[in-house]
Design a protein around this motif. Structure first.
Motif, PDB file in Angstrom:
ATOM      1  N   GLU A  34     136.480  33.933 102.752  1.00 17.08           N
ATOM      2  CA  GLU A  34     136.142  32.527 102.515  1.00 17.08           C
ATOM      3  C   GLU A  34     137.125  31.899 101.531  1.00 17.08           C
ATOM      4  O   GLU A  34     137.593  30.770 101.730  1.00 17.08           O
ATOM      5  CB  GLU A  34     134.716  32.424 101.985  1.00 17.08           C
ATOM      6  CG  GLU A  34     134.084  31.073 102.204  1.00 17.08           C
ATOM      7  CD  GLU A  34     132.584  31.096 101.995  1.00 17.08           C
ATOM      8  OE1 GLU A  34     131.927  30.130 102.413  1.00 17.08           O
ATOM      9  OE2 GLU A  34     132.073  32.072 101.422  1.00 17.08           O
ATOM     10  N   HIS A  38     139.987  28.733 102.186  1.00 21.33           N
ATOM     11  CA  HIS A  38     140.158  27.568 101.324  1.00 21.33           C
ATOM     12  C   HIS A  38     141.594  27.485 100.808  1.00 21.33           C
ATOM     13  O   HIS A  38     142.192  26.398 100.780  1.00 21.33           O
ATOM     14  CB  HIS A  38     139.166  27.627 100.165  1.00 21.33           C
ATOM     15  CG  HIS A  38     137.789  27.183 100.537  1.00 21.33           C
ATOM     16  ND1 HIS A  38     137.151  26.120  99.943  1.00 21.33           N
ATOM     17  CD2 HIS A  38     136.927  27.660 101.473  1.00 21.33           C
ATOM     18  CE1 HIS A  38     135.958  25.957 100.484  1.00 21.33           C
ATOM     19  NE2 HIS A  38     135.792  26.891 101.416  1.00 21.33           N
ATOM     20  N   PRO A 248     130.126  28.630 100.049  1.00 23.07           N
ATOM     21  CA  PRO A 248     128.905  28.397 100.837  1.00 23.07           C
ATOM     22  C   PRO A 248     128.208  29.672 101.296  1.00 23.07           C
ATOM     23  O   PRO A 248     126.979  29.683 101.430  1.00 23.07           O
ATOM     24  CB  PRO A 248     129.423  27.585 102.029  1.00 23.07           C
ATOM     25  CG  PRO A 248     130.619  26.863 101.503  1.00 23.07           C
ATOM     26  CD  PRO A 248     131.267  27.822 100.539  1.00 23.07           C
ATOM     27  N   ARG A 252     124.147  30.622 101.588  1.00 26.04           N
ATOM     28  CA  ARG A 252     123.534  31.002 102.863  1.00 26.04           C
ATOM     29  C   ARG A 252     122.822  32.346 102.753  1.00 26.04           C
ATOM     30  O   ARG A 252     121.731  32.534 103.299  1.00 26.04           O
ATOM     31  CB  ARG A 252     124.597  31.072 103.967  1.00 26.04           C
ATOM     32  CG  ARG A 252     125.137  29.725 104.405  1.00 26.04           C
ATOM     33  CD  ARG A 252     125.849  29.841 105.744  1.00 26.04           C
ATOM     34  NE  ARG A 252     126.946  30.806 105.720  1.00 26.04           N
ATOM     35  CZ  ARG A 252     128.206  30.501 105.384  1.00 26.04           C
ATOM     36  NH1 ARG A 252     128.511  29.263 105.040  1.00 26.04           N
ATOM     37  NH2 ARG A 252     129.143  31.426 105.408  1.00 26.04           N
ATOM     38  N   ARG A 283     137.925  18.295 102.647  1.00 24.51           N
ATOM     39  CA  ARG A 283     136.544  18.359 103.140  1.00 24.51           C
ATOM     40  C   ARG A 283     136.530  18.220 104.668  1.00 24.51           C
ATOM     41  O   ARG A 283     135.787  18.920 105.362  1.00 24.51           O
ATOM     42  CB  ARG A 283     135.712  17.256 102.492  1.00 24.51           C
ATOM     43  CG  ARG A 283     134.217  17.346 102.803  1.00 24.51           C
ATOM     44  CD  ARG A 283     133.479  16.186 102.163  1.00 24.51           C
ATOM     45  NE  ARG A 283     133.447  16.304 100.722  1.00 24.51           N
ATOM     46  CZ  ARG A 283     132.478  16.910 100.036  1.00 24.51           C
ATOM     47  NH1 ARG A 283     131.469  17.463 100.688  1.00 24.51           N
ATOM     48  NH2 ARG A 283     132.517  16.956  98.717  1.00 24.51           N
ATOM     49  N   VAL A 288     133.383  21.657 104.732  1.00 20.33           N
ATOM     50  CA  VAL A 288     132.519  21.825 103.560  1.00 20.33           C
ATOM     51  C   VAL A 288     133.280  21.282 102.354  1.00 20.33           C
ATOM     52  O   VAL A 288     134.478  20.995 102.431  1.00 20.33           O
ATOM     53  CB  VAL A 288     132.150  23.310 103.310  1.00 20.33           C
ATOM     54  CG1 VAL A 288     131.334  23.872 104.462  1.00 20.33           C
ATOM     55  CG2 VAL A 288     133.409  24.155 103.088  1.00 20.33           C
ATOM     56  N   ALA A 289     132.578  21.174 101.232  1.00 16.64           N
ATOM     57  CA  ALA A 289     133.247  20.748 100.006  1.00 16.64           C
ATOM     58  C   ALA A 289     134.316  21.767  99.625  1.00 16.64           C
ATOM     59  O   ALA A 289     134.062  22.975  99.642  1.00 16.64           O
ATOM     60  CB  ALA A 289     132.234  20.599  98.879  1.00 16.64           C
ATOM     61  N   ASP A 363     123.256  22.397  96.784  1.00 15.83           N
ATOM     62  CA  ASP A 363     124.570  22.004  97.291  1.00 15.83           C
ATOM     63  C   ASP A 363     125.374  21.233  96.253  1.00 15.83           C
ATOM     64  O   ASP A 363     126.529  20.870  96.490  1.00 15.83           O
ATOM     65  CB  ASP A 363     124.430  21.154  98.547  1.00 15.83           C
ATOM     66  CG  ASP A 363     123.668  19.852  98.298  1.00 15.83           C
ATOM     67  OD1 ASP A 363     122.849  19.810  97.350  1.00 15.83           O
ATOM     68  OD2 ASP A 363     123.897  18.879  99.037  1.00 15.83           O
TER      69      ASP A 363
END
Length: 371
Positions: A34, A38, A248, A252, A283, A288-289, A363
Motif C-alpha cells: 500500500e 502511494h 486504508p 478495513r 486523490r 483515496v486520500a 476516515d
C-alpha cells in the motif's frame, strides 16, 4: 567514500529521446504494498506534470519502475540493472533496510539516488555525495514522537518488536530520549510472544503505552485486536510511530479498533497552493486520500527535475548534484545540507506531526502533536 566513474547523469541525457529515472518501489509482498502504491502515484504524477511543462530541456522524463518487494538484494540488483540502462538518477524506496542496500550500490556506481521515504539514520556506512534524502531521519522523527508520549503522560512504554535494524534503531532512539526524562522502555519480542502473552506482559509491567514496532498486517493487527479486547488494558494507548495505522487497509482490517493509534506523518499543519493541488490530483489517481508517502514521491521528482534542468549550466555539479537545490515542494522549500551523524545529504527537516484516526470519524485524522 568511493571514487566513482563519471556521473550517469550525463549518460542519462546523452542517448535516446527520454531522460530516464529509475524508481525503486515495494509493489509486492513482503513489501508494504500500500505504501508502495502511494509512493509510485506521487512519482508518476510529478513525471506527468514535468512532461506537460516541457520535460527536461525539451526531452520527456521517463520512469523505469522496479519492484523491490522489501528485499535488499533485489533492490541492489535493480540498481545495477538501471545503471546499466543509463538512468540519470534513482528515486524512491520506502523500506529503510532496502534503501540502505540501494544507497550502497548507488554510491559504488556513482549514480545519484534521492531516497524518498526511508528514515534510518545510517542510510550509508560512510559519507557520500551521491545520495540525498527527503524523509526526516529516524532519530529526528522518533524523538518528536517521544515528546508526544511524555506530553501525554506516558512514562512506562512497552514496544512489541521484531528483529530488524530499523526496529532496533527506533527502540534505541526512544530509550535514549526517554530515560533521562523519567521514562522507561521494555521490549516484547514478537518472535517469542503471542498476542495473548503480550497482554499479560503489559499488565505485569504496568505499561501505559504499547508501540507496534512490527510488520503490518501481521503481527500488528492481531496484537491490536487482543489488546483492545482485554478489559485490563482499557486505558492503555496503542501507538505505531512507523505509520501502519495511516493507510486504508488498517481501517478495513480493524474497523472500530483502528482509531486512536498515533503515528508519525510528514506533512505540515496546512498545505500551500501547490500541496493542495497535488493532494487533489493524487486523490483522483489513488481513489483515496493520499498519504504523506505520496507527497514524498511527488517531491522526489520535483527535486530531480530541478537537478537535471540545471546541469547543463554547471557540469561541475556532477559529483555533488544536491548542494544548490532550492525548490518548492508540496510541503515547503526543499534544500539539502549535511546533518551531524548522517552520511547523506538531508532535507532538514520535512514538517513532522503525530496524528491518529479520529474515533468519531475514522476516515478523518487528528493532529495530536507537531515538531
Amino acid at each position: 567514500m568511493t571514487t566513482p566513474p563519471p556521473s550517469p547523469l550525463a549518460a542519462g541525457r546523452s542517448d535516446g529521446a527520454s531522460v530516464r529515472i529509475g524508481a525503486l518501489v515495494p509493489l509486492s509482498r513482503p513489501g508494504w504494498v500500500e505504501a508502495g502504491h502511494h509512493l509510485l502515484a506521487g512519482l508518476e504524477l510529478a513525471v506527468h506534470e514535468v512532461n506537460g511543462a516541457g520535460g527536461i530541456a525539451g526531452r520527456p522524463l521517463e520512469l523505469l519502475v522496479r519492484d523491490t518487494a522489501a528485499d535488499p538484494q533485489k533492490a541492489a540488483a535493480a540498481v545495477d540493472e538501471l545503471a546499466g540502462l543509463g538512468v540519470a538518477a534513482l528515486a524512491g524506496e520506502y523500506h529503510s533496510v532496502v534503501a540502505r542496500a540501494a544507497a550502497a550500490r548507488a554510491d559504488a556506481l556513482g549514480v545519484p539516488f534521492l531516497c524518498s521515504s526511508a528514515v534510518l539514520d545510517a542510510l550509508t556506512e560512510q559519507p557520500t555525495e551521491w545520495v540525498a534524502r527527503l524523509a526526516p531521519a529516524q532519530s529526528h522523527g522518533w524523538r518528536i514522537y517521544a515528546d508526544f508520549l511524555l506530553g501525554a503522560g506516558h512514562r512506562r512504554i512497552a514496544v512489541a518488536t521484531q528483529s530488524s535494524v530499523y526496529w532496533a534503531s527506533g527502540t534505541r532512539v526512544l530509550r535514549e530520549y526517554l530515560a533521562p526524562r523519567g521514562g522507561s522502555v521494555v521490549e516484547l519480542d514478537m518472535t517469542a510472544l503471542s498476542p495473548a502473552a503480550v497482554c499479560e506482559a503489559l499488565v505485569d509491567r504496568r505499561a501505559t503505552a504499547l508501540l507496534l514496532l512490527v510488520g503490518h498486517p501481521e503481527p500488528a493487527v492481531p496484537i491490536v485486536r487482543a489488546v483492545r479486547r482485554d478489559r485490563r488494558l482499557a486505558e492503555i494507548m496503542i501507538g505505531a510511530p512507523a505509520g501502519q495505522s495511516e493507510f486504508p487497509a488498517w481501517a478495513r482490517l480493524l474497523g472500530g479498533d483502528s482509531v486512536a493509534v498515533p503515528f508519525l506523518r510528514y506533512l505540515p499543519d496546512r498545505l500551500g497552493p501547490l500541496g493542495e493541488r497535488v493532494e487533489a490530483a493524487l486523490r483522483v489517481r489513488l481513489g483515496v486520500a493520499p498519504s504523506f508517502v505520496a507527497f514524498e514521491g511527488y517531491d522526489t521528482v520535483v527535486v530531480l527535475a530541478d537537478v537535471l534542468r540545471s546541469r547543463g549550466a554547471d557540469e561541475t555539479r556532477a559529483a555533488d548534484p544536491w548542494t544548490r537545490v532550492a525548490v518548492e515542494g508540496t510541503r515547503g522549500l526543499i534544500r539539502f545540507s549535511r546533518v551531524p551523524g548522517i552520511g547523506v545529504r538531508q532535507w532538514a527537516w520535512a514538517p513532522t506531526q503525530v496524528v491518529d484516526r479520529d474515533p468519531a470519524r475514522p476516515d478523518r485524522f487528528r493532529v495530536l502533536h507537531t515538531g
